[in-house]
Scaffold this active site. Structure first.
Site, PDB file in Angstrom:
ATOM      1  N   ARG A   1     -16.989  -1.941 -11.040  1.00 56.90           N
ATOM      2  CA  ARG A   1     -17.183  -1.780  -9.600  1.00 56.90           C
ATOM      3  C   ARG A   1     -18.513  -1.089  -9.371  1.00 56.90           C
ATOM      4  NH1 ARG A   1     -12.638  -0.858  -6.063  1.00 56.90           N
ATOM      5  NH2 ARG A   1     -11.443  -2.025  -7.548  1.00 56.90           N
TER       6      ARG A   1
ATOM      7  N   HIS B   1      -0.379  -1.375  -4.091  1.00 61.62           N
ATOM      8  CA  HIS B   1      -0.196  -2.386  -5.139  1.00 61.62           C
ATOM      9  C   HIS B   1       1.283  -2.405  -5.520  1.00 61.62           C
ATOM     10  CE1 HIS B   1      -4.484  -3.047  -6.136  1.00 61.62           C
ATOM     11  NE2 HIS B   1      -4.637  -1.749  -5.946  1.00 61.62           N
TER      12      HIS B   1
ATOM     13  N   ASP C   1      -8.988  -7.832  -0.670  1.00 59.26           N
ATOM     14  CA  ASP C   1      -8.723  -8.967  -1.559  1.00 59.26           C
ATOM     15  C   ASP C   1      -7.245  -9.344  -1.591  1.00 59.26           C
ATOM     16  OD1 ASP C   1      -8.056  -6.647  -3.000  1.00 59.26           O
ATOM     17  OD2 ASP C   1      -8.614  -7.498  -4.935  1.00 59.26           O
TER      18      ASP C   1
ATOM     19  N   THR D   1      -1.733   6.216 -12.026  1.00 64.39           N
ATOM     20  CA  THR D   1      -2.256   5.341 -10.985  1.00 64.39           C
ATOM     21  C   THR D   1      -3.278   4.365 -11.583  1.00 64.39           C
ATOM     22  OG1 THR D   1      -1.931   6.964  -9.243  1.00 64.39           O
ATOM     23  CG2 THR D   1      -3.663   5.343  -8.881  1.00 64.39           C
TER      24      THR D   1
ATOM     25  N   ASP E   1      -5.381  -5.651   2.315  1.00 63.37           N
ATOM     26  CA  ASP E   1      -6.694  -5.083   2.022  1.00 63.37           C
ATOM     27  C   ASP E   1      -7.695  -6.213   1.779  1.00 63.37           C
ATOM     28  OD1 ASP E   1      -5.833  -5.876  -0.541  1.00 63.37           O
ATOM     29  OD2 ASP E   1      -6.913  -4.237  -1.514  1.00 63.37           O
TER      30      ASP E   1
ATOM     31  N   GLU F   1       2.682   1.211  -6.491  1.00 67.88           N
ATOM     32  CA  GLU F   1       1.777   2.344  -6.343  1.00 67.88           C
ATOM     33  C   GLU F   1       1.690   2.754  -4.882  1.00 67.88           C
ATOM     34  OE1 GLU F   1      -1.933   2.508  -8.977  1.00 67.88           O
ATOM     35  OE2 GLU F   1      -1.797   0.425  -8.374  1.00 67.88           O
ATOM     36  N   MET F   2       1.431   4.033  -4.661  1.00 67.82           N
ATOM     37  CA  MET F   2       1.248   4.553  -3.314  1.00 67.82           C
ATOM     38  C   MET F   2       0.130   3.817  -2.571  1.00 67.82           C
ATOM     39  SD  MET F   2       2.253   6.710  -1.132  1.00 67.82           S
ATOM     40  CE  MET F   2       1.580   6.964   0.500  1.00 67.82           C
ATOM     41  N   SER F   3      -0.861   3.327  -3.309  1.00 67.71           N
ATOM     42  CA  SER F   3      -2.010   2.650  -2.689  1.00 67.71           C
ATOM     43  C   SER F   3      -1.633   1.318  -2.057  1.00 67.71           C
ATOM     44  CB  SER F   3      -3.098   2.408  -3.741  1.00 67.71           C
ATOM     45  OG  SER F   3      -2.574   1.572  -4.755  1.00 67.71           O
TER      46      SER F   3
ATOM     47  N   LYS G   1     -12.378  -7.782 -11.524  1.00 68.20           N
ATOM     48  CA  LYS G   1     -11.073  -7.465 -12.110  1.00 68.20           C
ATOM     49  C   LYS G   1     -10.793  -8.566 -13.133  1.00 68.20           C
ATOM     50  CE  LYS G   1      -9.232  -5.199  -7.967  1.00 68.20           C
ATOM     51  NZ  LYS G   1      -8.277  -5.270  -6.838  1.00 68.20           N
TER      52      LYS G   1
ATOM     53  N   ASP H   1      -4.479  -7.888  -2.445  1.00 69.54           N
ATOM     54  CA  ASP H   1      -3.506  -7.514  -3.471  1.00 69.54           C
ATOM     55  C   ASP H   1      -2.705  -6.279  -3.064  1.00 69.54           C
ATOM     56  OD1 ASP H   1      -5.423  -5.542  -3.872  1.00 69.54           O
ATOM     57  OD2 ASP H   1      -5.836  -6.049  -5.969  1.00 69.54           O
ATOM     58  N   ARG H   2      -2.977  -5.749  -1.851  1.00 64.53           N
ATOM     59  CA  ARG H   2      -2.228  -4.587  -1.351  1.00 64.53           C
ATOM     60  C   ARG H   2      -1.712  -4.868   0.050  1.00 64.53           C
ATOM     61  NH1 ARG H   2      -4.844   0.209  -0.585  1.00 64.53           N
ATOM     62  NH2 ARG H   2      -6.918  -0.676  -0.430  1.00 64.53           N
TER      63      ARG H   2
ATOM     64  N   SER I   1     -12.707  -5.263  -3.351  1.00 66.69           N
ATOM     65  CA  SER I   1     -11.440  -4.752  -2.845  1.00 66.69           C
ATOM     66  C   SER I   1     -11.614  -4.092  -1.480  1.00 66.69           C
ATOM     67  CB  SER I   1     -10.821  -3.802  -3.867  1.00 66.69           C
ATOM     68  OG  SER I   1      -9.543  -3.393  -3.457  1.00 66.69           O
ATOM     69  N   HIS I   2     -11.352  -2.782  -1.390  1.00 62.62           N
ATOM     70  CA  HIS I   2     -11.413  -2.083  -0.098  1.00 62.62           C
ATOM     71  C   HIS I   2     -12.676  -1.225   0.013  1.00 62.62           C
ATOM     72  CE1 HIS I   2      -9.748   0.665  -3.028  1.00 62.62           C
ATOM     73  NE2 HIS I   2     -10.185   1.650  -2.276  1.00 62.62           N
TER      74      HIS I   2
END
Length: 462
Positions: free
Chosen positions: A18, A328, A243, A305, A241, A324-326, A116, A245-246, A106-107
């Site tokens: 990234r 995902h 991409d 995480t 988000d 995950e909290m994010s 990824k 994935d969330r 991503s975000h």
């Protein structure tokens, strides 16, 4: 011999690559990465990599250069075009390559991008990513026989597969906020295929993100969706988000249902069919996740995480679900075990469609007072060093347990506090949860004291 004399080593993160465009990531970098990935693929007898990219302005040229590098390295590519990251993972699974690259920032802000990667069924992280950096530094060479390239549209098959596997008990009216991210290329089609009536917000893919940033982990990015759901007859709002994935979720009364609370719903659902299963969640999640998994007859397992790290643990344990909290969420039951915000949204609707009042169902999920993710910005390289010191020297007088699997998570009888270094940006991420405001203040006070003892000039966000 082609080499990158000044490889931007800071872009090689814990579970992806990234960085900023074009200073760190550019077509030259992408080509070199392609050569390195091809060398790794050949060693593992991988003949083909699928490649897809998000809606950022820099993504098409990075994709083109990456595929040229992979082909020059003697490996074939399947170009999926502009697709959500989960569609790259889906293609890698159904085309049986187990290998692919999603080009996405991503975000992150619009001047960022990233890669990824999965190889031979394994998401690359940690040492794998360092290994790619070393190959690039050494100057990976073209192969004597180049690979071939083909284009393939996987979106129809992706939609069809989800619609075959996920059934709603009744039609629902929903709002979807794609945040001008790449989810817009398929979200409406998918949820209509499930039988939903769909109101779309910010469907048009635009890498400038003109309306709001595509990150549902930040409450202000959900305000447009909340307003829409409150002012229409939509039953629930889903946000994706950059991409896709969330997933973010909002109710008709305007409440944000954070991903750890969503996870409780998915876990209860799956544990009815797979009793006694292990359910994995990351260190940022509410303490209620473990309590509710255990109550529903499952085995709670807290882990580090990071989408790659969670996926690796999922593969190792054979768990049917991780989250995950994010935002995902990884379904192994009836899906492939990768993080997919669109599929997760479909599974959520399958559960909610069984009730006449989705808002009541969602808002009944247990919760304490909690903060969103709070961020303490630091210089590049500083967060991990400070957290390492906090793990050794930090004092949390009233905590009954310290977990250092990923940062410092202090467990209290009435809540928890967490400080960990982000693996994507130079910040320390903090999160607090407690039964009462008094308990929350006390826990934050202990973390404040512990951090300021090590870094007196820290501009703490709480």
């Amino acid at each position: 011999m082609t080499q990158l004399p000044a490889l931007p080593t800071a872009v090689f993160k814990a579970y992806d690559i990234r960085g900023t465009v074009p200073e760190q990531l550019n077509p030259d970098f992408a080509y070199q990465l392609g050569l390195a990935l091809a060398a790794s693929a050949r060693e593992q007898d991988v003949q083909t990599l699928v490649v897809g990219y998000d809606g950022r302005h820099s993504s098409p040229s990075l994709s083109q250069a990456l595929q040229k590098g992979i082909q020059a390295g003697g490996v074939n590519t399947v170009d999926l075009g502009m697709v959500p990251t989960p569609v790259v993972y889906f293609a890698a699974n159904v085309l049986e390559t187990g290998s692919g690259v999603a080009i996405t920032g991503s975000h992150n802000p619009s001047n960022y991008n990233g890669f990824k990667m999965m190889m031979a069924g394994k998401t690359l992280h940690g040492q794998d990513i360092q290994g790619l950096m070393q190959r690039m530094q050494a100057g990976a060479q073209p192969a004597p026989q180049p690979g071939t390239g083909q284009k393939k549209d996987m979106l129809d098959q992706y939609v069809r597969t989800i619609a075959e596997r996920v059934t709603l008990a009744r039609p629902m009216k929903i709002a979807l906020d794609c945040g001008n991210g790449v989810g817009g290329v398929v979200a409406a089609r998918l949820f209509k295929a499930l039988g939903c009536e769909v109101d779309m917000l910010f469907e048009e893919v635009d890498g400038s993100f003109p309306n709001h940033h595509p990150d549902p982990a930040e409450p202000h990015n959900l305000q447009d969706l909340i307003a829409h759901v409150q002012n229409t007859d939509c039953e629930v709002g889903l946000a994706f988000d950059g991409d896709a994935d969330r997933l973010g979720v909002v109710t008709r009364s305007g409440q944000i249902i954070w991903p750890d609370r969503q996870l409780i719903l998915y876990a209860r659902d799956i544990l009815q069919r797979e009793p006694g299963s292990t359910i994995i969640f990351d260190v940022k999640c509410s303490r209620h996740v473990a309590l509710e998994i255990a109550k529903a007859g499952g085995q709670p397992l807290m882990w580090q995480t990071g989408h790659s790290l969670i996926k690796a643990k999922l593969a190792e344990t054979g768990a049917p679900l991780a989250g995950e909290m994010s935002g995902h969420v990884f379904f192994k039951e009836a899906w492939y075990g990768f993080d997919d915000g669109l599929y997760t949204g479909a599974r959520l609707l399958a559960i909610l469609s069984r009730t006449a009042n989705p808002t009541a169902e969602l808002e009944a999920l247990p919760q304490d007072l909690s903060t969103p993710e709070l961020k303490l910005p630091l210089a590049e390289g500083e967060p991990h060093a400070l957290i390492a010191r906090l793990q050794k020297e930090g004092r949390f007088p009233s905590a009954n347990q310290l977990n250092t699997i990923d940062g410092v998570r202090a467990e209290y009888p009435d809540g928890f506090g967490l400080a960990r270094a982000s693996n994507t940006t130079p910040v320390i991420v903090l999160r607090f949860e407690a039964q009462s405001q008094e308990a929350l203040d006390r826990i934050q006070g202990e973390f404040r004291a512990a951090l300021l003892a090590l870094k007196p000039d820290a501009a703490l966000p709480f």
